[in-house]
Design an enzyme around this catalytic site. Sequence first.
Site, PDB file in Angstrom:
ATOM      1  N   LYS A 210     -12.154   0.526  -1.911  1.00 51.30           N
ATOM      2  CA  LYS A 210     -10.989   1.201  -2.744  1.00 51.30           C
ATOM      3  C   LYS A 210     -11.372   1.219  -4.338  1.00 51.30           C
ATOM      4  CE  LYS A 210      -7.453   1.145   0.665  1.00 51.30           C
ATOM      5  NZ  LYS A 210      -7.152   0.205   1.664  1.00 51.30           N
TER       6      LYS A 210
ATOM      7  N   SER B 227       0.867  -1.246  -0.001  1.00 53.44           N
ATOM      8  CA  SER B 227      -0.009  -0.141  -0.022  1.00 53.44           C
ATOM      9  C   SER B 227       0.873   1.177  -0.052  1.00 53.44           C
ATOM     10  CB  SER B 227      -0.917  -0.145   1.130  1.00 53.44           C
ATOM     11  OG  SER B 227      -0.316   0.052   2.441  1.00 53.44           O
TER      12      SER B 227
ATOM     13  N   HIS C  77      -5.357  -3.446  -2.915  1.00 52.77           N
ATOM     14  CA  HIS C  77      -4.905  -2.631  -4.088  1.00 52.77           C
ATOM     15  C   HIS C  77      -4.758  -3.294  -5.260  1.00 52.77           C
ATOM     16  CE1 HIS C  77      -4.501   0.589  -1.335  1.00 52.77           C
ATOM     17  NE2 HIS C  77      -3.693  -0.221  -0.257  1.00 52.77           N
TER      18      HIS C  77
HETATM   19  C1  LIG Z   1      -7.062   0.032   2.911  1.00 49.85           C
HETATM   20  C2  LIG Z   1      -6.479  -1.316   3.350  1.00 49.85           C
HETATM   21  C3  LIG Z   1      -7.019  -2.279   4.467  1.00 49.85           C
HETATM   22  C4  LIG Z   1      -8.308  -1.784   5.311  1.00 49.85           C
HETATM   23  O1  LIG Z   1      -9.519  -1.680   4.283  1.00 49.85           O
HETATM   24  P1  LIG Z   1     -10.774  -0.571   4.629  1.00 49.85           P
HETATM   25  O2  LIG Z   1     -11.755  -1.214   4.141  1.00 49.85           O
HETATM   26  O3  LIG Z   1     -10.175   0.697   4.422  1.00 49.85           O
HETATM   27  O4  LIG Z   1     -11.021  -0.747   5.995  1.00 49.85           O
HETATM   28  C5  LIG Z   1      -6.529  -3.401   4.566  1.00 49.85           C
HETATM   29  N1  LIG Z   1      -5.358  -3.851   3.859  1.00 49.85           N
HETATM   30  C6  LIG Z   1      -4.839  -3.074   3.044  1.00 49.85           C
HETATM   31  C7  LIG Z   1      -3.629  -3.401   2.532  1.00 49.85           C
HETATM   32  C8  LIG Z   1      -5.224  -1.663   2.630  1.00 49.85           C
HETATM   33  O5  LIG Z   1      -4.578  -0.945   2.165  1.00 49.85           O
END
Ligand SMILES: *Cc1c(COP(=O)(O)O)cnc(C)c1O
Length: 402
Positions: A250, A191, A219
């Site tokens: 996302k 990330s 991602h």
């Molecule tokens: C954003 C993210 C999460 C958490 O997800 P949310 O839906 O925002 O709680 C978990 N793992 C990774 C790698 C992330 O980038």
Amino acid sequence: MSFSRIEDNVTKRIDAILERVRMAQDADLYYYNQPITELRGGARVLVRGREMGMFASYSYLGLIGHPKINAAAKAAIDKYGTGTHGVRSLAGTLELHQQLEDTISSFKNAEAAITYTSGYATNLTVVSTMLGRHDYVFSDKLNHASIVDGCMMSGARFVRFKHNDLDDLQRRLEEAPASATKMVIADSVFSMDGDIIDLPRIVELSRKHNAWLMIDEAHSIGVLGATGRGIEEHYGMDDVIDIKMGTLSKTIPSVGGYVAGKKDMINFLRHASRAYIFSAALPPAQAAAANASFQIILEEPERMERLRANSTQFIEGIKSRGFDTLFTETAIVPVVCGTDELAYAMTREVQNKDVFVLPVVSPAVPEGLSRLRATVTAAHEPDEIEHAMDVIAEAGKKLGVI
Ligand SMILES: *Cc1c(COP(=O)(O)O)cnc(C)c1O
């Protein structure tokens, strides 16, 4: 009536953080928590009354505001209202949740899937439900905080291996007792750095050591693979991950998280994971929006192509302007600045020119690798990307980063 201040560790923690915030604000270097007041198409936003190019979004395919997704959410509200009757196990399950879980399991080429109300909660609850004391969990050093927290909550022996260094993972697996229960966990796309896990090798090592393999696709859904199905498709591998985790917040413009995998494992999580049993179900609008989004990824493959072209343009352009982008191969482009102060100052310069980027500083990233964590999406036009890169380069020259 006023209360006297208690001078204890809580107060000290509050003061320490607020002092850091105040210092940044006083130096005009604080850019967190800024409200967006309006969306202007897929890649522009109104912030502080100014229209800015959005280069800090997770909406990789530009699906926020997609008419079909909005329509699905609105229809769900008309049919079911805005909330549910509680937790999934009791009165909170709607047909919509089951449809969403079917969609996810087929999208991810798995037998079944379970959803939770956040990605963070998903990692926390899944890791801590599956593992316990005396087990071993092997986690990449750059894994997301929600994985780290899940590992710690599980009580398992928490072994961190060097980032994407699978020789290091191999050594650590060999050091653990052969009879121990083991799990290996990694982000698919990291990330903060945008690089991709070596899936073939991590699969091979996990199999060899009888370890469960969990991959977090926050991602990579809608980012990797010819049709956006993620990391297995990217490597041309077929259903090789035991615990396929992802978020609905996302590329999928909703909220929530999921795990896909074997039927028995999913059924076990439905009856044992605390975030499912003790936290309310996804609201109807968000479940319907997520469900529609997976369909749209498959129906509109040109979005994947644009994302790929835009990522290449952005990575190559930032590099050719003299910046270090580490090992990124995706839409997440770290623009390394150096110190925290430089990353903050870069943010100020770039935002003053109406390009919305944000800094990531230590301890979220190693000391000296503070950066702009810039992202590009399918919604950007090539000339917008070129303009943003010029603005970033101008700031970099002014501050001596390049
Ligand atoms: C954003 C993210 C999460 C958490 O997800 P949310 O839906 O925002 O709680 C978990 N793992 C990774 C790698 C992330 O980038």
